[in-house]
Scaffold this motif. Structure first.
Motif, PDB file in Angstrom:
ATOM      1  N   LEU A  45       0.823  -1.196   0.000  1.00 51.49           N
ATOM      2  CA  LEU A  45       0.000   0.000   0.000  1.00 51.49           C
ATOM      3  C   LEU A  45       0.862   1.253   0.000  1.00 51.49           C
ATOM      4  CD1 LEU A  45      -2.408  -1.301   2.754  1.00 51.49           C
ATOM      5  CD2 LEU A  45      -2.968  -1.078   0.334  1.00 51.49           C
ATOM      6  N   TRP A  47       0.382   5.533   0.368  1.00 50.70           N
ATOM      7  CA  TRP A  47      -0.431   6.720   0.541  1.00 50.70           C
ATOM      8  C   TRP A  47      -0.182   7.674  -0.614  1.00 50.70           C
ATOM      9  CZ3 TRP A  47       1.307  11.813   1.374  1.00 50.70           C
ATOM     10  CH2 TRP A  47       0.287  12.747   1.615  1.00 50.70           C
ATOM     11  N   TYR A  94      -7.689   3.272  -3.832  1.00 55.37           N
ATOM     12  CA  TYR A  94      -8.704   3.219  -2.786  1.00 55.37           C
ATOM     13  C   TYR A  94      -8.909   4.616  -2.208  1.00 55.37           C
ATOM     14  CZ  TYR A  94      -7.687  -1.849  -2.520  1.00 55.37           C
ATOM     15  OH  TYR A  94      -7.502  -3.201  -2.796  1.00 55.37           O
ATOM     16  N   ASN A 105      -7.142   5.235   8.745  1.00 47.39           N
ATOM     17  CA  ASN A 105      -8.181   5.014   7.744  1.00 47.39           C
ATOM     18  C   ASN A 105      -9.138   3.939   8.230  1.00 47.39           C
ATOM     19  OD1 ASN A 105      -7.023   6.840   5.766  1.00 47.39           O
ATOM     20  ND2 ASN A 105      -5.422   5.317   5.502  1.00 47.39           N
ATOM     21  N   TRP A 108     -12.822   2.057   4.033  1.00 43.06           N
ATOM     22  CA  TRP A 108     -12.199   2.045   2.716  1.00 43.06           C
ATOM     23  C   TRP A 108     -13.229   1.677   1.657  1.00 43.06           C
ATOM     24  CZ3 TRP A 108      -6.521   1.680   1.994  1.00 43.06           C
ATOM     25  CH2 TRP A 108      -5.806   1.812   3.195  1.00 43.06           C
ATOM     26  N   GLY A 109     -13.042   2.209   0.454  1.00 44.14           N
ATOM     27  CA  GLY A 109     -13.845   1.755  -0.664  1.00 44.14           C
ATOM     28  C   GLY A 109     -13.291   0.438  -1.199  1.00 44.14           C
TER      29      GLY A 109
ATOM     30  N   TYR B  36      -3.471  -3.454   9.477  1.00 45.96           N
ATOM     31  CA  TYR B  36      -4.580  -3.725   8.578  1.00 45.96           C
ATOM     32  C   TYR B  36      -4.492  -5.171   8.091  1.00 45.96           C
ATOM     33  CZ  TYR B  36      -4.999   1.359   8.256  1.00 45.96           C
ATOM     34  OH  TYR B  36      -5.143   2.696   8.537  1.00 45.96           O
ATOM     35  N   GLN B  38      -5.723  -7.588   4.838  1.00 44.30           N
ATOM     36  CA  GLN B  38      -6.242  -7.525   3.474  1.00 44.30           C
ATOM     37  C   GLN B  38      -6.349  -8.930   2.897  1.00 44.30           C
ATOM     38  OE1 GLN B  38      -3.909  -5.580   0.345  1.00 44.30           O
ATOM     39  NE2 GLN B  38      -5.799  -4.749  -0.531  1.00 44.30           N
ATOM     40  N   GLN B  42      -9.933  -7.660  -1.922  1.00 42.85           N
ATOM     41  CA  GLN B  42     -10.665  -6.806  -0.983  1.00 42.85           C
ATOM     42  C   GLN B  42      -9.825  -5.609  -0.563  1.00 42.85           C
ATOM     43  OE1 GLN B  42     -12.379  -8.847   2.370  1.00 42.85           O
ATOM     44  NE2 GLN B  42     -13.143 -10.559   1.122  1.00 42.85           N
ATOM     45  N   ALA B  43     -10.503  -4.607  -0.029  1.00 43.54           N
ATOM     46  CA  ALA B  43      -9.803  -3.459   0.538  1.00 43.54           C
ATOM     47  C   ALA B  43      -9.195  -3.828   1.886  1.00 43.54           C
ATOM     48  CB  ALA B  43     -10.785  -2.309   0.725  1.00 43.54           C
ATOM     49  N   PRO B  44      -8.195  -3.098   2.317  1.00 44.34           N
ATOM     50  CA  PRO B  44      -7.668  -3.306   3.666  1.00 44.34           C
ATOM     51  C   PRO B  44      -8.747  -3.053   4.720  1.00 44.34           C
ATOM     52  CG  PRO B  44      -6.158  -1.986   2.360  1.00 44.34           C
ATOM     53  CD  PRO B  44      -7.419  -2.087   1.583  1.00 44.34           C
ATOM     54  N   LEU B  46      -9.127  -2.154   8.847  1.00 40.42           N
ATOM     55  CA  LEU B  46      -8.414  -1.694  10.035  1.00 40.42           C
ATOM     56  C   LEU B  46      -8.607  -2.679  11.184  1.00 40.42           C
ATOM     57  CD1 LEU B  46      -6.837   0.549  11.554  1.00 40.42           C
ATOM     58  CD2 LEU B  46      -9.071   1.565  12.095  1.00 40.42           C
ATOM     59  N   TYR B  49      -5.155   0.273  16.044  1.00 43.96           N
ATOM     60  CA  TYR B  49      -4.564   1.602  15.939  1.00 43.96           C
ATOM     61  C   TYR B  49      -3.995   1.978  17.291  1.00 43.96           C
ATOM     62  CZ  TYR B  49      -8.938   3.248  18.039  1.00 43.96           C
ATOM     63  OH  TYR B  49     -10.018   3.449  18.863  1.00 43.96           O
ATOM     64  N   TYR B  87      -0.659  -5.617   7.012  1.00 45.05           N
ATOM     65  CA  TYR B  87       0.206  -4.457   6.814  1.00 45.05           C
ATOM     66  C   TYR B  87       0.247  -3.619   8.085  1.00 45.05           C
ATOM     67  CZ  TYR B  87      -0.169  -5.303   1.772  1.00 45.05           C
ATOM     68  OH  TYR B  87      -0.114  -5.863   0.510  1.00 45.05           O
ATOM     69  N   GLN B  89       1.251   0.299   9.454  1.00 43.63           N
ATOM     70  CA  GLN B  89       1.269   1.666   8.935  1.00 43.63           C
ATOM     71  C   GLN B  89       1.657   2.613  10.063  1.00 43.63           C
ATOM     72  OE1 GLN B  89      -2.487   3.534   8.871  1.00 43.63           O
ATOM     73  NE2 GLN B  89      -2.057   4.945   7.192  1.00 43.63           N
ATOM     74  N   TYR B  91       1.675   6.507  11.319  1.00 43.77           N
ATOM     75  CA  TYR B  91       1.045   7.784  11.025  1.00 43.77           C
ATOM     76  C   TYR B  91       1.574   8.857  11.970  1.00 43.77           C
ATOM     77  CZ  TYR B  91      -2.180   5.864  14.574  1.00 43.77           C
ATOM     78  OH  TYR B  91      -2.722   5.280  15.686  1.00 43.77           O
ATOM     79  N   TRP B  96       2.097  12.157   5.940  1.00 44.60           N
ATOM     80  CA  TRP B  96       2.904  11.302   5.088  1.00 44.60           C
ATOM     81  C   TRP B  96       3.063   9.919   5.709  1.00 44.60           C
ATOM     82  CZ3 TRP B  96       3.703  16.550   5.624  1.00 44.60           C
ATOM     83  CH2 TRP B  96       3.557  17.277   4.439  1.00 44.60           C
ATOM     84  N   ASP B  97       1.917   9.235   5.784  1.00 52.15           N
ATOM     85  CA  ASP B  97       1.907   7.875   6.304  1.00 52.15           C
ATOM     86  C   ASP B  97       2.745   6.965   5.426  1.00 52.15           C
ATOM     87  OD1 ASP B  97      -1.701   7.869   6.977  1.00 52.15           O
ATOM     88  OD2 ASP B  97      -0.046   9.033   7.810  1.00 52.15           O
ATOM     89  N   PHE B  99       3.537   2.586   4.843  1.00 52.67           N
ATOM     90  CA  PHE B  99       3.137   1.224   5.153  1.00 52.67           C
ATOM     91  C   PHE B  99       4.344   0.292   5.060  1.00 52.67           C
ATOM     92  CE2 PHE B  99      -1.504   1.598   5.039  1.00 52.67           C
ATOM     93  CZ  PHE B  99      -1.687   2.784   4.339  1.00 52.67           C
ATOM     94  N   GLN B 101       5.741  -3.558   3.930  1.00 50.06           N
ATOM     95  CA  GLN B 101       5.558  -4.284   2.673  1.00 50.06           C
ATOM     96  C   GLN B 101       4.596  -5.450   2.814  1.00 50.06           C
ATOM     97  OE1 GLN B 101       7.913  -4.809   4.804  1.00 50.06           O
ATOM     98  NE2 GLN B 101       8.766  -6.865   4.623  1.00 50.06           N
TER      99      GLN B 101
END
Lengths: 118, 108
Positions: A45, A47, A94, A105, A108-109, B36, B38, B42-44, B46, B49, B87, B89, B91, B96-97, B99, B101
């Motif tokens: 991913l 950003w 996304y 986040n 998410w879409g 996250y 995934q 599909q989308a990630p 959450l 946090y 993943y 991440q 923040y 400028w987050d 992630f 790999q």
């Protein structure tokens, strides 16, 4: 229920342009920070951009000067205008809402695929 | 740029066992770390946090720990639906987050 639905992806030639849309429901886009995140095929991913509720915008160095994030308040929709596209911009894009309490986040879409190729 | 490094790249674990995934930051990100999940196509989603706070609806078998530069995601008893890519991440350097790999968790 919060929902994000992206559209506008497709095949475009190098140097071309494309505008992605992200229609939101269940919350107000203009009252939240909203992000675009992309994922190249088989990769992780990355950003891309964010727009603050106040309208400030920020971009990753890889897209700065070529991409523009914006929103249409009455349509409750987020956009990403992509110009001067390159092969390395090929990815699933996304949109995501930034939670104002946790700064992550939280929604998410489903993503929209952009392929840059001749 | 803060570089996030996840290990291992692939982790093979049997259902019912514990899985431990690691994430390292190139500089301190305090507790500004998310995880996250995934699944293919599909989308990630959450999970965690603030390094250790579960997101809404996330089962208690998922837990996060760490601060500074070293973080861990633990899944206490793997269910079939947990096999996915994970993943981390940071923040801390908002907006400028960055992630990691990813770590692929596969069935052994």
């Amino acid at each position: 229920e919060v929902q994000l639905v992206e559209s506008g992806g497709g095949l475009v030639q190098p140097g071309g342009s494309l505008r992605l849309s992200c229609a939101a429901s269940g919350f107000t886009v203009s009252s939240n920070y909203m992000s675009w995140v992309r994922q190249a095929p088989g990769k992780g991913l990355e950003w891309v951009s964010v727009i603050y509720s106040g309208g400030s915008t920020y971009y990753a160095d890889s897209v700065k000067g070529r991409f523009t994030i914006s929103r249409h308040n009455s349509k409750n929709t987020l956009y990403l205008q992509m110009n001067s596209l390159r092969a390395e911009d090929t990815a699933v894009y996304y949109c995501a809402r930034v939670n104002s309490s946790s700064w992550v986040n939280d929604y998410w879409g489903q993503g929209t695929l952009v392929t840059v190729s001749s | 740029e803060i570089v996030m490094t996840q290990s291992p790249a692939t982790l093979s674990v049997s259902p019912g066992e514990r899985a431990t995934l690691s994430c390292r930051a190139s500089q301190s990100v305090s507790s500004n770390l998310a995880w996250y999940q995934q699944k293919p196509g599909q989308a990630p989603r959450l999970l965690i946090y603030g390094a250790s706070t579960r997101a809404t609806g996330i089962p208690a078998r998922f837990s996060g720990s760490g601060s500074g530069t070293e973080f861990t995601l633990t899944i206490s008893s793997l269910q079939s639906e947990d096999f996915a890519v994970y993943y981390c991440q940071q923040y801390n350097n908002w907006p400028w987050d960055t992630f990691g790999q990813g770590t692929k968790l596969e069935i052994k």
